[in-house]
Design an enzyme around this catalytic site. Structure first.
Site, PDB file in Angstrom:
ATOM      1  N   TRP A   1      14.173  35.366  37.415  1.00 45.32           N
ATOM      2  CA  TRP A   1      15.317  34.990  36.576  1.00 45.32           C
ATOM      3  C   TRP A   1      15.407  35.920  35.364  1.00 45.32           C
ATOM      4  CZ3 TRP A   1      19.652  32.421  37.093  1.00 45.32           C
ATOM      5  CH2 TRP A   1      20.392  32.082  35.956  1.00 45.32           C
TER       6      TRP A   1
ATOM      7  N   HIS B   1      24.674  31.242  34.704  1.00 41.14           N
ATOM      8  CA  HIS B   1      24.117  29.907  34.459  1.00 41.14           C
ATOM      9  C   HIS B   1      24.865  28.834  35.244  1.00 41.14           C
ATOM     10  CE1 HIS B   1      21.688  31.835  31.411  1.00 41.14           C
ATOM     11  NE2 HIS B   1      20.960  30.736  31.407  1.00 41.14           N
TER      12      HIS B   1
END
Length: 106
Positions: free
Chosen positions: A76, A22
């Protein structure tokens, strides 16, 4: 504006990898989320349980329902599925949280 909250999980021992990924979030994913109407998105970790608590603020008129069909979102999810519980399509297992309290406005 609307606010949503939900819970996910990260596999035990994979918390640092979750954080690293992240911290290196793909710019095209950030752009996609912004285009969908997301104004603020925060994820918090409860370390003992591995629970991730997310809070998202988005515009009233949004494109969140279309995110799942976007190639970058699919990529993702595949990138993250080895470190968190995921559905067959790669999307993270997430449980919506019911609002229980909001601080009254001044």
């Amino acid at each position: 504006m609307q606010t949503r909250a939900f819970r996910m999980n990260v596999h035990q021992g994979r918390e640092q990898e979750y954080l690293r990924r992240h911290n290196e979030i793909w710019p095209q994913l950030v752009q996609l989320l912004r285009q969908a109407g997301i104004e603020d998105y925060r994820i918090f970790l409860d370390e003992p349980s591995g629970a991730l608590f997310a809070v998202m603020t988005h515009q009233d008129l949004h494109g969140l329902d279309e995110l799942a069909a976007q190639p970058v979102m699919q990529q993702w999810w595949q990138h993250m599925r080895d470190i968190m519980p995921s559905h067959a399509d790669g999307s993270p297992v997430a449980v919506d949280l019911r609002p229980m309290f909001t601080l009254p406005a001044l």
